[in-house]
Design an enzyme around this catalytic site. Sequence first.
Site, PDB file in Angstrom:
ATOM      1  N   CYS A  43      -0.331   4.144   2.209  1.00 60.16           N
ATOM      2  CA  CYS A  43      -0.103   3.899   3.637  1.00 60.16           C
ATOM      3  C   CYS A  43       1.366   4.088   4.004  1.00 60.16           C
ATOM      4  CB  CYS A  43      -0.482   2.463   4.014  1.00 60.16           C
ATOM      5  SG  CYS A  43      -2.047   1.936   3.351  1.00 60.16           S
ATOM      6  N   ASP A  44       2.261   3.574   3.189  1.00 56.30           N
ATOM      7  CA  ASP A  44       3.656   3.446   3.618  1.00 56.30           C
ATOM      8  C   ASP A  44       4.658   4.296   2.848  1.00 56.30           C
ATOM      9  OD1 ASP A  44       2.853   1.644   5.549  1.00 56.30           O
ATOM     10  OD2 ASP A  44       3.044  -0.077   4.214  1.00 56.30           O
TER      11      ASP A  44
ATOM     12  N   CYS B 228       0.832  -1.209   0.000  1.00 58.21           N
ATOM     13  CA  CYS B 228       0.000   0.000   0.000  1.00 58.21           C
ATOM     14  C   CYS B 228       0.865   1.256   0.000  1.00 58.21           C
ATOM     15  CB  CYS B 228      -0.925  -0.041   1.220  1.00 58.21           C
ATOM     16  SG  CYS B 228      -1.943   1.442   1.380  1.00 58.21           S
TER      17      CYS B 228
HETATM   18  C1  LIG Z   1       0.561  -4.261   4.347  1.00 60.36           C
HETATM   19  C2  LIG Z   1      -0.602  -3.316   4.496  1.00 60.36           C
HETATM   20  C3  LIG Z   1      -0.392  -2.101   5.154  1.00 60.36           C
HETATM   21  C4  LIG Z   1      -1.462  -1.223   5.300  1.00 60.36           C
HETATM   22  N1  LIG Z   1      -1.240  -0.060   5.966  1.00 60.36           N
HETATM   23  C5  LIG Z   1      -2.264   0.804   6.147  1.00 60.36           C
HETATM   24  C6  LIG Z   1      -2.075   2.031   6.847  1.00 60.36           C
HETATM   25  O1  LIG Z   1      -0.959   2.353   7.289  1.00 60.36           O
HETATM   26  N2  LIG Z   1      -3.151   2.840   6.980  1.00 60.36           N
HETATM   27  C7  LIG Z   1      -4.386   2.534   6.484  1.00 60.36           C
HETATM   28  O2  LIG Z   1      -5.325   3.323   6.662  1.00 60.36           O
HETATM   29  N3  LIG Z   1      -4.593   1.387   5.817  1.00 60.36           N
HETATM   30  C8  LIG Z   1      -3.578   0.518   5.631  1.00 60.36           C
HETATM   31  N4  LIG Z   1      -3.776  -0.635   4.932  1.00 60.36           N
HETATM   32  C9  LIG Z   1      -5.122  -0.906   4.378  1.00 60.36           C
HETATM   33  C10 LIG Z   1      -6.055  -1.369   5.498  1.00 60.36           C
HETATM   34  O3  LIG Z   1      -5.439  -2.435   6.176  1.00 60.36           O
HETATM   35  C11 LIG Z   1      -7.395  -1.810   4.909  1.00 60.36           C
HETATM   36  O4  LIG Z   1      -7.951  -0.764   4.150  1.00 60.36           O
HETATM   37  C12 LIG Z   1      -8.371  -2.173   6.041  1.00 60.36           C
HETATM   38  O5  LIG Z   1      -7.815  -3.158   6.881  1.00 60.36           O
HETATM   39  C13 LIG Z   1      -9.697  -2.678   5.473  1.00 60.36           C
HETATM   40  O6  LIG Z   1     -10.502  -3.035   6.544  1.00 60.36           O
HETATM   41  P1  LIG Z   1     -11.721  -4.046   6.412  1.00 60.36           P
HETATM   42  O7  LIG Z   1     -12.313  -4.126   7.773  1.00 60.36           O
HETATM   43  O8  LIG Z   1     -12.564  -3.652   5.282  1.00 60.36           O
HETATM   44  O9  LIG Z   1     -11.086  -5.444   5.993  1.00 60.36           O
HETATM   45  P2  LIG Z   1      -9.834  -6.295   6.472  1.00 60.36           P
HETATM   46  O10 LIG Z   1      -8.909  -5.529   7.326  1.00 60.36           O
HETATM   47  O11 LIG Z   1      -9.309  -6.901   5.222  1.00 60.36           O
HETATM   48  O12 LIG Z   1     -10.500  -7.432   7.363  1.00 60.36           O
HETATM   49  C14 LIG Z   1     -11.273  -8.439   6.803  1.00 60.36           C
HETATM   50  C15 LIG Z   1     -11.747  -9.356   7.909  1.00 60.36           C
HETATM   51  O13 LIG Z   1     -12.685 -10.277   7.370  1.00 60.36           O
HETATM   52  C16 LIG Z   1     -12.426 -11.561   7.898  1.00 60.36           C
HETATM   53  N5  LIG Z   1     -13.007 -12.559   7.005  1.00 60.36           N
HETATM   54  C17 LIG Z   1     -12.761 -12.777   5.678  1.00 60.36           C
HETATM   55  N6  LIG Z   1     -13.503 -13.826   5.226  1.00 60.36           N
HETATM   56  C18 LIG Z   1     -14.241 -14.251   6.283  1.00 60.36           C
HETATM   57  C19 LIG Z   1     -15.190 -15.305   6.474  1.00 60.36           C
HETATM   58  N7  LIG Z   1     -15.531 -16.129   5.483  1.00 60.36           N
HETATM   59  N8  LIG Z   1     -15.737 -15.466   7.693  1.00 60.36           N
HETATM   60  C20 LIG Z   1     -15.415 -14.635   8.716  1.00 60.36           C
HETATM   61  N9  LIG Z   1     -14.520 -13.616   8.596  1.00 60.36           N
HETATM   62  C21 LIG Z   1     -13.941 -13.447   7.406  1.00 60.36           C
HETATM   63  C22 LIG Z   1     -10.923 -11.612   8.050  1.00 60.36           C
HETATM   64  O14 LIG Z   1     -10.524 -12.614   8.976  1.00 60.36           O
HETATM   65  C23 LIG Z   1     -10.655 -10.191   8.562  1.00 60.36           C
HETATM   66  O15 LIG Z   1     -10.833 -10.153   9.951  1.00 60.36           O
HETATM   67  C24 LIG Z   1      -2.748  -1.546   4.775  1.00 60.36           C
HETATM   68  C25 LIG Z   1      -2.953  -2.770   4.127  1.00 60.36           C
HETATM   69  C26 LIG Z   1      -1.888  -3.651   3.994  1.00 60.36           C
HETATM   70  C27 LIG Z   1      -2.119  -4.976   3.313  1.00 60.36           C
END
Ligand SMILES: Cc1cc2nc3c(=O)[nH]c(=O)nc-3n(C[C@H](O)[C@H](O)[C@H](O)COP(=O)(O)OP(=O)(O)OC[C@H]3O[C@@H](n4cnc5c(N)ncnc54)[C@H](O)[C@@H]3O)c2cc1C
Length: 313
Positions: A137-138, A134
């Site tokens: 982010c980084d 990302c």
């Molecule tokens: C390496 C990296 C660094 C990042 N750094 C930043 C940063 O510094 N700042 C920032 O704002 N954003 C950052 N991001 C982006 C940020 O992490 C995402 O935008 C954010 O986490 C999205 O949140 P979410 O809740 O939509 O999904 P996610 O964080 O993707 O969570 C999805 C959840 O769904 C669950 N899940 C999936 N399938 C199932 C199922 N079948 N049954 C039950 N549970 C399930 C998973 O276990 C997980 O808990 C980064 C991303 C990455 C990969």
Amino acid sequence: MNSHHKVFIIGSGPAGLTAAIYSARANLSPVVFEGLQPGGQLTITTEVENFPGFENGIQGPELMEIMRKQAIRVGADCQFKEVTAVDFSKRPFTIKSYDEEYTADSVIISTGASAQLLGLESESKYMGNGVSACATCDGFFFKNLRVLVVGGGDTALEEANYLTRHASEVIIIHRRNEFRGSKIMVDRVKKNPKIKFMLSKVVKEVLGKEESGRKTMTGVLLQDTVTGAVEQLDADGLFIAIGHKPNTAIFKGVLDMDEKGYLVTKPGSSYTNVEGVFAAGDVADKTYRQAITAAGSGCMAAIDAERWLEAQE
Ligand SMILES: Cc1cc2nc3c(=O)[nH]c(=O)nc-3n(C[C@H](O)[C@H](O)[C@H](O)COP(=O)(O)OP(=O)(O)OC[C@H]3O[C@@H](n4cnc5c(N)ncnc54)[C@H](O)[C@@H]3O)c2cc1C
């Protein structure tokens, strides 16, 4: 465990846990099935400096642990369980976790989207320590440093362009000798004096060092896809920009999705095409993909669910 819930939240990233905090505080006793990655994508990164409220930044896993504790403190029931199937054809909805079956009046889907990675062990080893998925982010951590971007589509080209705001040099590594991205983006990166290209190359290994328990990426081994020759390239950062995959396989044929599998919500809301089922976070967002936007849409989904449930009564 109770098998019927007013609000059933699938996923425990920033979207799911924010939805849990709001629903719990609305007295709806939500259950959260956390999935295989409790805390979501932020648990695979290190420093998060753009989540408001943490003046000096916070480690990703720590931020998610705090969110989880906050959700539990206000009354959410977080379970380390995975949803394997759903039936939204009739109400109450049915949610399955292997051989267990639950019912719910409303469902909030926040299963996120996974960044596609190269699949190298060394890539996971240095993830958050030089390797990132990302740029928004980084990128900030790479001021005046040399970074590599892997990929050939619009996302990779956009990320490379963005990274030139911080890095002194950005090298795009692509396995083919031409880009998949749009002409306008290709022209833009070609005109950018900070961007160089290494085409017909793949990353074979991420190189790094470990000093006083701290891991740092130092470069990569590249292989030429035509000649097979291997060379070492020194760099301070590696951004993998080869796409994202929304975690929506279990909703295929059940909920409306776009061509890439992202859930479609009604504009300005978290409503999906099935009444009573809401979507929040990266699972329905291919544009912003940030923790704060995921959290914001988790709040929207909880409020939408609460008002929708009230209207049913
Ligand atoms: C390496 C990296 C660094 C990042 N750094 C930043 C940063 O510094 N700042 C920032 O704002 N954003 C950052 N991001 C982006 C940020 O992490 C995402 O935008 C954010 O986490 C999205 O949140 P979410 O809740 O939509 O999904 P996610 O964080 O993707 O969570 C999805 C959840 O769904 C669950 N899940 C999936 N399938 C199932 C199922 N079948 N049954 C039950 N549970 C399930 C998973 O276990 C997980 O808990 C980064 C991303 C990455 C990969």
